[in-house]
Design an enzyme around this catalytic site. Structure first.
Site, PDB file in Angstrom:
ATOM      1  N   HIS A  22     138.282 -15.095 -16.890  1.00 15.81           N
ATOM      2  CA  HIS A  22     137.004 -15.379 -16.211  1.00 15.81           C
ATOM      3  C   HIS A  22     136.245 -16.475 -16.956  1.00 15.81           C
ATOM      4  CE1 HIS A  22     137.325 -10.927 -14.829  1.00 15.81           C
ATOM      5  NE2 HIS A  22     137.695 -11.710 -13.830  1.00 15.81           N
ATOM      6  N   LYS A  46     128.032   2.313  -2.341  1.00 13.81           N
ATOM      7  CA  LYS A  46     129.367   2.745  -2.761  1.00 13.81           C
ATOM      8  C   LYS A  46     129.582   2.403  -4.226  1.00 13.81           C
ATOM      9  CE  LYS A  46     133.658   1.429  -1.154  1.00 13.81           C
ATOM     10  NZ  LYS A  46     134.476   0.682  -0.232  1.00 13.81           N
ATOM     11  N   ARG A  96     145.660 -17.552 -10.555  1.00 13.49           N
ATOM     12  CA  ARG A  96     146.643 -17.307 -11.616  1.00 13.49           C
ATOM     13  C   ARG A  96     148.062 -17.411 -11.079  1.00 13.49           C
ATOM     14  NH1 ARG A  96     144.085 -11.564 -12.997  1.00 13.49           N
ATOM     15  NH2 ARG A  96     144.206 -11.652 -10.733  1.00 13.49           N
ATOM     16  N   SER A 133     141.744  -7.731 -15.319  1.00 11.40           N
ATOM     17  CA  SER A 133     140.821  -6.638 -15.668  1.00 11.40           C
ATOM     18  C   SER A 133     141.521  -5.291 -15.539  1.00 11.40           C
ATOM     19  CB  SER A 133     139.607  -6.661 -14.742  1.00 11.40           C
ATOM     20  OG  SER A 133     138.830  -7.808 -14.968  1.00 11.40           O
TER      21      SER A 133
END
Ligand code: PNS
Length: 168
Positions: A22, A46, A96, A133
Site C-alpha cells: 500500500h 456492516k 500485483r 493483508s
C-alpha cells in the site's frame, strides 16, 4: 518545460492492515498526482475487518506521516462518492498480478459508468508484489514473522494487535 497542475488521487481500500505494498502505491501516486487521499472504506451497517476501523486509519496515518501531501480518512459507502466528496480527480489502484487486474478492471469500468471517475493503475514494485493483508493477518495471528511486510513504524504494533486478536 510545461508543468502539470497538481491533482488529487483517491486511494480506497480496506487496509486491514496497511502494508508495504500500500505504501508503494501511495508513494507512486504522490509522484504522479501530487496529492493523495487514502480512504479506509467501510459500510456503517456492516462491521468488517479484523482490525477495527479507527486503528486501521491510525496505522495508515502513521505509515504515511513522512508524506505531507497525503491524508488518511475513513469513508462510509462508495468509492465514487468518496472521490466526489474528497475532491479527488482520479481513483488510484495498485496491480500485483493478472488476478488483481481482472477484479480491478471490472470495478474501474463500473465506477466510471456510474460517475465518470476514472481509475489509474500503478504496477506494484516487484519486491513487494507478493504482499497481501490477508496473509499478513493469517501469519500474524499465529505469531509468525510479518514485520518485513509492514511499514517499519507500525510493524510491532500490528504484530501485537494480530497476536492479541487470535487469543480471544
Ligand atoms: O483493499 P480491498 O479490500 O481490495 O479494497 C476494496 C475496496 C474497498 C476498494 C472496494 O471494495 C470498494 O471500493 N469499496 C467501496 C464500495 C464501492 O464503491 N463499491 C462499488 C464497487 S464497483
Amino acid at each position: 518545460m510545461s508543468t502539470t497542475p497538481a491533482r488529487t488521487a483517491l486511494y480506497p481500500g480496506s487496509f486491514d492492515p496497511f502494508h508495504v505494498g500500500h505504501l508503494d502505491v501511495v508513494e507512486q501516486a504522490v509522484e504522479l498526482f501530487g496529492s493523495v487521499v487514502v480512504a479506509a472504506m467501510h459500510n456503517p451497517g456492516k462491521p468488517s475487518g479484523v482490525i477495527d476501523l479507527e486503528t486501521r486509519v491510525r496505522l495508515a496515518q502513521t505509515s504515511v506521516a513522512h508524506l505531507p501531501s497525503v491524508r488518511v480518512v475513513a469513508f462510509p459507502g462508495l468509492a465514487v462518492d468518496a472521490a466526489r466528496d474528497l475532491g479527488a480527480d482520479f481513483i488510484v489502484k495498485g496491480l500485483r498480478s493478472a488476478s488483481d487486474f481482472d477484479v480491478e478492471q471490472q470495478m474501474a469500468h463500473t465506477n466510471h459508468s456510474v460517475s465518470g471517475v476514472r481509475t489509474v493503475y500503478v504496477p506494484a514494485r516487484p519486491d513487494v508484489s507478493y504482499v497481501s493483508s490477508r496473509f499478513i493477518r493469517e501469519i500474524g495471528s499465529h505469531g509468525g514473522p510479518i514485520g518485513h511486510m509492514l511499514p517499519a513504524v507500525v510493524a510491532d504494533e500490528v504484530a501485537t494487535i494480530l497476536r492479541r486478536r487470535s487469543d480471544r
